[in-house]
Motif scaffolding. Sequence first.
Motif, mmCIF file in Angstrom:
data_model
loop_
_atom_site.group_PDB
_atom_site.id
_atom_site.type_symbol
_atom_site.label_atom_id
_atom_site.label_comp_id
_atom_site.label_asym_id
_atom_site.label_seq_id
_atom_site.Cartn_x
_atom_site.Cartn_y
_atom_site.Cartn_z
ATOM 1 N N LYS A 185 53.387 48.069 41.954
ATOM 2 C CA LYS A 185 52.098 47.508 42.340
ATOM 3 C C LYS A 185 51.550 46.519 41.309
ATOM 4 C CE LYS A 185 49.679 51.705 40.749
ATOM 5 N NZ LYS A 185 50.894 52.359 40.211
ATOM 6 N N THR A 186 51.633 46.849 40.031
ATOM 7 C CA THR A 186 51.149 45.914 39.015
ATOM 8 C C THR A 186 52.054 44.699 38.913
ATOM 9 O OG1 THR A 186 50.014 47.618 37.731
ATOM 10 C CG2 THR A 186 50.684 45.651 36.541
ATOM 11 N N PHE A 245 41.668 42.796 34.051
ATOM 12 C CA PHE A 245 42.707 43.735 33.658
ATOM 13 C C PHE A 245 42.098 45.039 33.179
ATOM 14 C CE2 PHE A 245 46.467 41.331 34.202
ATOM 15 C CZ PHE A 245 46.125 40.019 34.001
ATOM 16 N N GLN A 246 42.954 46.049 33.101
ATOM 17 C CA GLN A 246 42.516 47.389 32.732
ATOM 18 C C GLN A 246 41.831 47.401 31.372
ATOM 19 O OE1 GLN A 246 45.574 50.240 33.309
ATOM 20 N NE2 GLN A 246 44.579 51.802 32.099
ATOM 21 N N ASP A 271 43.413 44.891 38.354
ATOM 22 C CA ASP A 271 44.528 45.750 37.944
ATOM 23 C C ASP A 271 43.992 47.018 37.296
ATOM 24 O OD1 ASP A 271 46.924 46.819 37.273
ATOM 25 O OD2 ASP A 271 47.434 45.355 35.733
ATOM 26 N N GLU A 272 43.842 48.081 38.095
ATOM 27 C CA GLU A 272 43.327 49.372 37.640
ATOM 28 C C GLU A 272 42.126 49.205 36.716
ATOM 29 O OE1 GLU A 272 45.516 52.707 37.565
ATOM 30 O OE2 GLU A 272 47.484 51.814 37.737
ATOM 31 N N VAL A 288 44.735 46.927 42.519
ATOM 32 C CA VAL A 288 45.824 47.839 42.171
ATOM 33 C C VAL A 288 45.251 49.133 41.614
ATOM 34 C CG1 VAL A 288 47.621 48.243 40.431
ATOM 35 C CG2 VAL A 288 47.662 46.162 41.813
ATOM 36 N N ARG A 321 50.909 40.737 39.157
ATOM 37 C CA ARG A 321 51.197 39.763 38.111
ATOM 38 C C ARG A 321 52.054 38.618 38.622
ATOM 39 N NH1 ARG A 321 51.790 43.271 32.490
ATOM 40 N NH2 ARG A 321 49.716 44.189 32.627
#
Length: 355
Positions: free
Chosen positions: A69-70, A88-89, A165-166, A197, A74
């Motif tokens: 998924k990530t 981003f996380q 992303d998370e 994600v 990307r």
Amino acid sequence: MSTTLPAARKPAGTDAAEAAAEAVSAGGARVEFRGPRRAFGTTVALDGLDLTVEPGELLALLGPSGCGKTTALRVLAGFEQPDAGMVFQSYSLFPNLNARENVAFGLRVRKVPAARRRERAAELLDLVGLPEHGDRYPHQMSGGRQQRVALARALALRPRVLLLDEPLSALDAKVRAGLREEIRRLQLSLGITTVFVTHDQEEALSMADRVAVLNAGKPEQCAAPAELYERPATPFVAEFVGTMNRIPGRLTGSGDVEVAGVRLPVDGPAPVPGTSGVRVLVRPENLTVAADPEGGATVVSASFFGAVTRLHLDLADGTRVKADLPSREAAELAPGARARVRPVERPVLVEAGTA
């Protein structure tokens, strides 16, 4: 993969309400994954992903670690698309810049006049509920506020595609729940196409228009949250989304399956002909439990969750199952009590083998 080109920039002086109206009117970009493949050495992270994200839609990519998924996110972000924002996380805020300067950074790179940068940053900090935090530096803010600043920075260039992303995984439960609602509200009001994600099924089901469950670099199912939960296309989806019991059953000659003394229709493909012993997939809320001294099940433990109590029971064959009951009904089923367990009469998924 493709995205739509960015919309024309509005003239200086446009306020947040007008920007939101413009975004909704213009609509987000359409994003398409058409068979991208990505390998790292002998490990295949993406293996022919085919997905379309409609304009203004929030699509969640859900799956366990290593499912791709990530990598998918990307790969999408690797294209030179100036209207794509990323959060981003780790938030990636510049520690030497305050919140206002972080939000305005992309505008500075684009050589937007200083007055307009300050105005736009103030609009966005207000939009994410931080109008009084412009002068604070990242180390002076909680994780939740840092996340809001990162989101405001991503929105500063009026993206038509937002990639997340998370972004909430490092936050505590209460802050995470609040930010889920906030991100969804902003996404709907601004009309931004969003790819989100997460490995958290609760996040995916509560926020997304559709959820794509990935496994080994491929989508197992992509559907609306309710459909994904109620009608999982594969045993993998059924197991990953929500909680699932696997109970031994037996296929009948009529194409039904017999489980716990009840015949149920099979939903989807059945195991190969000739297979008798199967595992029947039943969610905890689709099991009925009644106190019965002659019953074949034994209550092992109970977990109280307010209106609902989850019972853990051992069936006569030793299979451990979970059943969700209204707490008032579960009160008479203390650990050690004998009970009768039956599945609700509805179509079920089956797989070969015994539990």
